[in-house]
Write a protein that holds these residues in place. Sequence first.
Motif, PDB file in Angstrom:
ATOM      1  N   THR A 142      98.492  56.449 -42.432  1.00  0.00           N
ATOM      2  CA  THR A 142      98.208  57.298 -41.427  1.00  0.00           C
ATOM      3  C   THR A 142      96.942  56.671 -40.980  1.00  0.00           C
ATOM      4  OG1 THR A 142      99.460  58.505 -42.220  1.00  0.00           O
ATOM      5  CG2 THR A 142      97.695  59.664 -41.292  1.00  0.00           C
ATOM      6  N   SER A 143      95.301  56.469 -41.058  1.00  0.00           N
ATOM      7  CA  SER A 143      94.191  57.289 -40.847  1.00  0.00           C
ATOM      8  C   SER A 143      93.873  55.547 -39.795  1.00  0.00           C
ATOM      9  CB  SER A 143      93.193  57.390 -41.999  1.00  0.00           C
ATOM     10  OG  SER A 143      93.709  55.641 -43.338  1.00  0.00           O
ATOM     11  N   GLN A 144      94.402  54.339 -40.385  1.00  0.00           N
ATOM     12  CA  GLN A 144      94.083  53.096 -39.797  1.00  0.00           C
ATOM     13  C   GLN A 144      94.981  53.543 -38.625  1.00  0.00           C
ATOM     14  OE1 GLN A 144      94.868  52.062 -43.012  1.00  0.00           O
ATOM     15  NE2 GLN A 144      92.382  53.061 -43.612  1.00  0.00           N
ATOM     16  N   GLY A 145      96.722  53.190 -39.032  1.00  0.00           N
ATOM     17  CA  GLY A 145      97.629  53.380 -38.579  1.00  0.00           C
ATOM     18  C   GLY A 145      98.239  53.441 -37.060  1.00  0.00           C
ATOM     19  N   SER A 146      98.078  55.067 -36.874  1.00  0.00           N
ATOM     20  CA  SER A 146      98.245  56.220 -35.933  1.00  0.00           C
ATOM     21  C   SER A 146      97.952  55.989 -35.033  1.00  0.00           C
ATOM     22  CB  SER A 146      97.609  57.733 -36.996  1.00  0.00           C
ATOM     23  OG  SER A 146      98.674  58.290 -35.491  1.00  0.00           O
ATOM     24  N   PRO A 147      98.876  55.603 -33.984  1.00  0.00           N
ATOM     25  CA  PRO A 147      97.564  55.497 -32.768  1.00  0.00           C
ATOM     26  C   PRO A 147      97.531  56.925 -32.133  1.00  0.00           C
ATOM     27  CG  PRO A 147     100.609  55.702 -32.453  1.00  0.00           C
ATOM     28  CD  PRO A 147      99.793  55.622 -34.241  1.00  0.00           C
ATOM     29  N   ILE A 148      97.882  57.667 -32.566  1.00  0.00           N
ATOM     30  CA  ILE A 148      97.484  58.970 -31.833  1.00  0.00           C
ATOM     31  C   ILE A 148      96.781  59.595 -32.520  1.00  0.00           C
ATOM     32  CG2 ILE A 148      98.652  61.584 -31.904  1.00  0.00           C
ATOM     33  CD1 ILE A 148     101.172  60.591 -31.925  1.00  0.00           C
ATOM     34  N   PRO A 149      95.360  59.431 -31.973  1.00  0.00           N
ATOM     35  CA  PRO A 149      93.987  60.929 -32.216  1.00  0.00           C
ATOM     36  C   PRO A 149      94.026  61.266 -33.498  1.00  0.00           C
ATOM     37  CG  PRO A 149      94.245  59.644 -29.790  1.00  0.00           C
ATOM     38  CD  PRO A 149      95.569  60.046 -30.230  1.00  0.00           C
ATOM     39  N   PRO A 150      92.859  61.773 -33.924  1.00  0.00           N
ATOM     40  CA  PRO A 150      93.328  62.976 -34.908  1.00  0.00           C
ATOM     41  C   PRO A 150      93.190  64.317 -34.691  1.00  0.00           C
ATOM     42  CG  PRO A 150      91.579  60.848 -35.963  1.00  0.00           C
ATOM     43  CD  PRO A 150      92.164  60.690 -34.586  1.00  0.00           C
ATOM     44  N   HIS A 151      92.596  64.686 -33.954  1.00  0.00           N
ATOM     45  CA  HIS A 151      92.389  65.827 -33.097  1.00  0.00           C
ATOM     46  C   HIS A 151      93.758  66.204 -32.854  1.00  0.00           C
ATOM     47  CE1 HIS A 151      92.276  63.655 -29.161  1.00  0.00           C
ATOM     48  NE2 HIS A 151      92.629  65.152 -28.197  1.00  0.00           N
ATOM     49  N   TYR A 152      94.792  65.427 -32.798  1.00  0.00           N
ATOM     50  CA  TYR A 152      96.201  65.650 -32.322  1.00  0.00           C
ATOM     51  C   TYR A 152      96.485  67.042 -33.235  1.00  0.00           C
ATOM     52  CZ  TYR A 152      95.526  63.947 -27.394  1.00  0.00           C
ATOM     53  OH  TYR A 152      94.924  64.106 -26.282  1.00  0.00           O
ATOM     54  N   TRP A 153      96.553  66.442 -34.052  1.00  0.00           N
ATOM     55  CA  TRP A 153      96.913  66.313 -35.682  1.00  0.00           C
ATOM     56  C   TRP A 153      96.796  67.665 -36.441  1.00  0.00           C
ATOM     57  CZ3 TRP A 153     100.995  63.144 -35.509  1.00  0.00           C
ATOM     58  CH2 TRP A 153     101.044  61.820 -35.422  1.00  0.00           C
ATOM     59  N   LEU A 154      97.679  69.043 -36.389  1.00  0.00           N
ATOM     60  CA  LEU A 154      97.210  70.681 -36.539  1.00  0.00           C
ATOM     61  C   LEU A 154      96.660  70.198 -38.109  1.00  0.00           C
ATOM     62  CD1 LEU A 154      97.228  73.249 -35.496  1.00  0.00           C
ATOM     63  CD2 LEU A 154      99.471  73.189 -36.636  1.00  0.00           C
ATOM     64  N   LYS A 155      95.959  71.324 -38.409  1.00  0.00           N
ATOM     65  CA  LYS A 155      94.981  71.261 -39.671  1.00  0.00           C
ATOM     66  C   LYS A 155      94.937  72.679 -40.095  1.00  0.00           C
ATOM     67  CE  LYS A 155      92.764  66.468 -39.107  1.00  0.00           C
ATOM     68  NZ  LYS A 155      93.139  66.294 -37.571  1.00  0.00           N
ATOM     69  N   GLY A 156      94.897  72.581 -41.372  1.00  0.00           N
ATOM     70  CA  GLY A 156      94.571  73.994 -41.837  1.00  0.00           C
ATOM     71  C   GLY A 156      92.733  74.203 -42.230  1.00  0.00           C
ATOM     72  N   ASN A 157      92.688  75.585 -41.955  1.00  0.00           N
ATOM     73  CA  ASN A 157      91.230  75.778 -42.086  1.00  0.00           C
ATOM     74  C   ASN A 157      91.152  76.244 -43.544  1.00  0.00           C
ATOM     75  OD1 ASN A 157      89.011  76.828 -42.498  1.00  0.00           O
ATOM     76  ND2 ASN A 157      88.305  77.318 -40.677  1.00  0.00           N
ATOM     77  N   PRO A 158      90.352  75.618 -45.006  1.00  0.00           N
ATOM     78  CA  PRO A 158      90.542  76.276 -45.847  1.00  0.00           C
ATOM     79  C   PRO A 158      89.946  77.827 -46.712  1.00  0.00           C
ATOM     80  CG  PRO A 158      89.655  73.698 -46.223  1.00  0.00           C
ATOM     81  CD  PRO A 158      89.981  74.515 -44.620  1.00  0.00           C
ATOM     82  N   ASP A 159      89.119  77.975 -45.454  1.00  0.00           N
ATOM     83  CA  ASP A 159      88.278  79.374 -45.814  1.00  0.00           C
ATOM     84  C   ASP A 159      88.660  80.404 -44.805  1.00  0.00           C
ATOM     85  OD1 ASP A 159      86.079  77.665 -46.930  1.00  0.00           O
ATOM     86  OD2 ASP A 159      85.648  77.395 -44.634  1.00  0.00           O
ATOM     87  N   ARG A 160      90.557  79.331 -44.367  1.00  0.00           N
ATOM     88  CA  ARG A 160      90.688  80.749 -43.965  1.00  0.00           C
ATOM     89  C   ARG A 160      92.274  81.256 -44.879  1.00  0.00           C
ATOM     90  NH1 ARG A 160      95.853  80.288 -39.128  1.00  0.00           N
ATOM     91  NH2 ARG A 160      96.107  82.113 -38.995  1.00  0.00           N
ATOM     92  N   GLU A 161      92.113  82.677 -45.105  1.00  0.00           N
ATOM     93  CA  GLU A 161      93.326  83.450 -46.516  1.00  0.00           C
ATOM     94  C   GLU A 161      94.963  83.296 -45.191  1.00  0.00           C
ATOM     95  OE1 GLU A 161      93.104  83.637 -49.714  1.00  0.00           O
ATOM     96  OE2 GLU A 161      90.709  83.003 -49.499  1.00  0.00           O
ATOM     97  N   LEU A 162      95.382  83.557 -46.234  1.00  0.00           N
ATOM     98  CA  LEU A 162      97.165  83.775 -45.507  1.00  0.00           C
ATOM     99  C   LEU A 162      96.865  85.345 -45.344  1.00  0.00           C
ATOM    100  CD1 LEU A 162      99.583  81.855 -48.221  1.00  0.00           C
ATOM    101  CD2 LEU A 162      99.062  81.751 -46.245  1.00  0.00           C
ATOM    102  N   ASN A 163      97.671  85.133 -44.144  1.00  0.00           N
ATOM    103  CA  ASN A 163      97.086  86.675 -43.187  1.00  0.00           C
ATOM    104  C   ASN A 163      97.647  87.848 -43.941  1.00  0.00           C
ATOM    105  OD1 ASN A 163      97.584  89.077 -41.780  1.00  0.00           O
ATOM    106  ND2 ASN A 163      98.697  88.275 -39.594  1.00  0.00           N
ATOM    107  N   PRO A 164      97.558  88.511 -44.646  1.00  0.00           N
ATOM    108  CA  PRO A 164      98.033  89.867 -45.577  1.00  0.00           C
ATOM    109  C   PRO A 164      99.369  90.615 -44.981  1.00  0.00           C
ATOM    110  CG  PRO A 164      95.773  90.369 -45.262  1.00  0.00           C
ATOM    111  CD  PRO A 164      95.586  89.035 -45.089  1.00  0.00           C
ATOM    112  N   ASN A 165      99.050  90.929 -43.605  1.00  0.00           N
ATOM    113  CA  ASN A 165      99.909  91.275 -42.515  1.00  0.00           C
ATOM    114  C   ASN A 165     101.318  91.034 -42.906  1.00  0.00           C
ATOM    115  OD1 ASN A 165      97.956  93.451 -42.279  1.00  0.00           O
ATOM    116  ND2 ASN A 165      97.088  92.534 -40.430  1.00  0.00           N
ATOM    117  N   VAL A 166     101.043  89.680 -42.684  1.00  0.00           N
ATOM    118  CA  VAL A 166     102.931  88.780 -41.999  1.00  0.00           C
ATOM    119  C   VAL A 166     103.606  89.177 -44.124  1.00  0.00           C
ATOM    120  CG1 VAL A 166     103.868  86.593 -42.808  1.00  0.00           C
ATOM    121  CG2 VAL A 166     101.779  87.134 -41.798  1.00  0.00           C
TER     122      VAL A 166
END
Length: 441
Positions: A142-166
């Motif tokens: 993935t890190s070396q072979g992907s032809p698609i730059p990293p900013h196109y991959w959706l990443k989560g933010n560990p500081d964001r808790e699950l939305n309790p309203n869900v």
Amino acid sequence: MSTLDDRFPDSNRNRFFSSGEPGERPKGRFYAAFEVAEPIENEERGEPVYLECAFADDVDQLVDTQMEPGRFWNKVSLSVLALDDESGIYANIGNSEPGDIVWFEVVVSPATVNEDNGMQYGQLLDAGERVHIHFRKFRGSTSQGSPIPPHYWLKGNPDRELNPNVLGGYSSMKSAGVAVFDVGQGASQALMYEDSGHFFPMLYVDVGGGVLQNLSTFPKNFKGFCPHDVPIILSHWDWDHWSSVCRFPDLLKSDWIAPLPPPKPIQQSLSWILRGLGRLSLWVRGMPPTYRTKSMLLELCTGKTTNDSGIAVTLFGGARGTKRCLLPGDAGYRYIPSVVANERFNALSITHHGGRLHSKQIPIPKRGARAMCSVGSGNSYKHPFWETIDAHHDGGWPTPISTGHYGSRPSHVFQPWNGPLRVVSDACPFAHPCSVGIPSI
């Protein structure tokens, strides 16, 4: 049947998720992603090897424009390639480990009389066509072979808790049992509540179904899911656990809780659709590993592959909330913390549709426990395996009741908290265009 185009005209979407005719499947050079599986899975024979592919010309041109990710995944042409054998894969992945995503460049050309070695699918609900697949180049992991730059991959933010309203409003409702729906070779389950003696979903766990080679296993009379704004917990990103969003795009109105999508084209494309609609909450490493409400326990599984690093769900019910039903998705049991801690369960939906187990660890049943299995009759994998059923027998579980094998279809399995397990072939007691309500006896 409605499509993403006519129901959600302003959403970011890709035609790969359409339920209409697939049209022309592009030929030529593709960037192909493959997830390295657990070693025991590599020993299986007679099953296709799937590659998730993005048309290379599209990727190269769109990356150069530096467009934002949602639009990028909307425009790039996607395909699934199903190889007849795995020789072109495992001879070239070097020291890659289970869970690694490796990339190839492949060339797809029309099948000839003497040359065809796989199938190409231009949509998830496509019957596919025979093609010739030529491995042109191994690009790396993935890190070396992907032809698609990293900013196109959706990443989560560990500081964001699950939305309790869900989950908050639904998790406070009194549940009546668990339904395992007949969606063919795939998975969809729900925590059910009772209203006037009938039962309806208050929370979905996966909304999948049979696709690609197993497209025909999905029941033809399945009318849809209802209600359309019930939260969805996605156990993991394998397409047979979410593919019904292609058939019934009203599911996009729901809030989704999911693990981090793997850096593969198809899962990333769907995740950006959901993110664009404001419907996706990601649960990633760095957040608390469990999430508990009155009616459920969510656990982040501890493995490395997509199957084994998803969300395992335990649903609670009964008069004192002490009855427990485990929905493991496709995770190996040894990667589910509550199973490792020797918790006991009243009900179980057997992991991975009864496919091959990766360890000898089996959840511990309580007295009188029942087992269920979400599986498509006549599926290409030959699930469930007898050795898997035997392993559950040895662990104290009875023979599971499978979906789609009894009466007219869809044929669901319903386990009320206070009553015997039932097979339901007459779903939805009202005149709604859906197939997931459970009528009273």
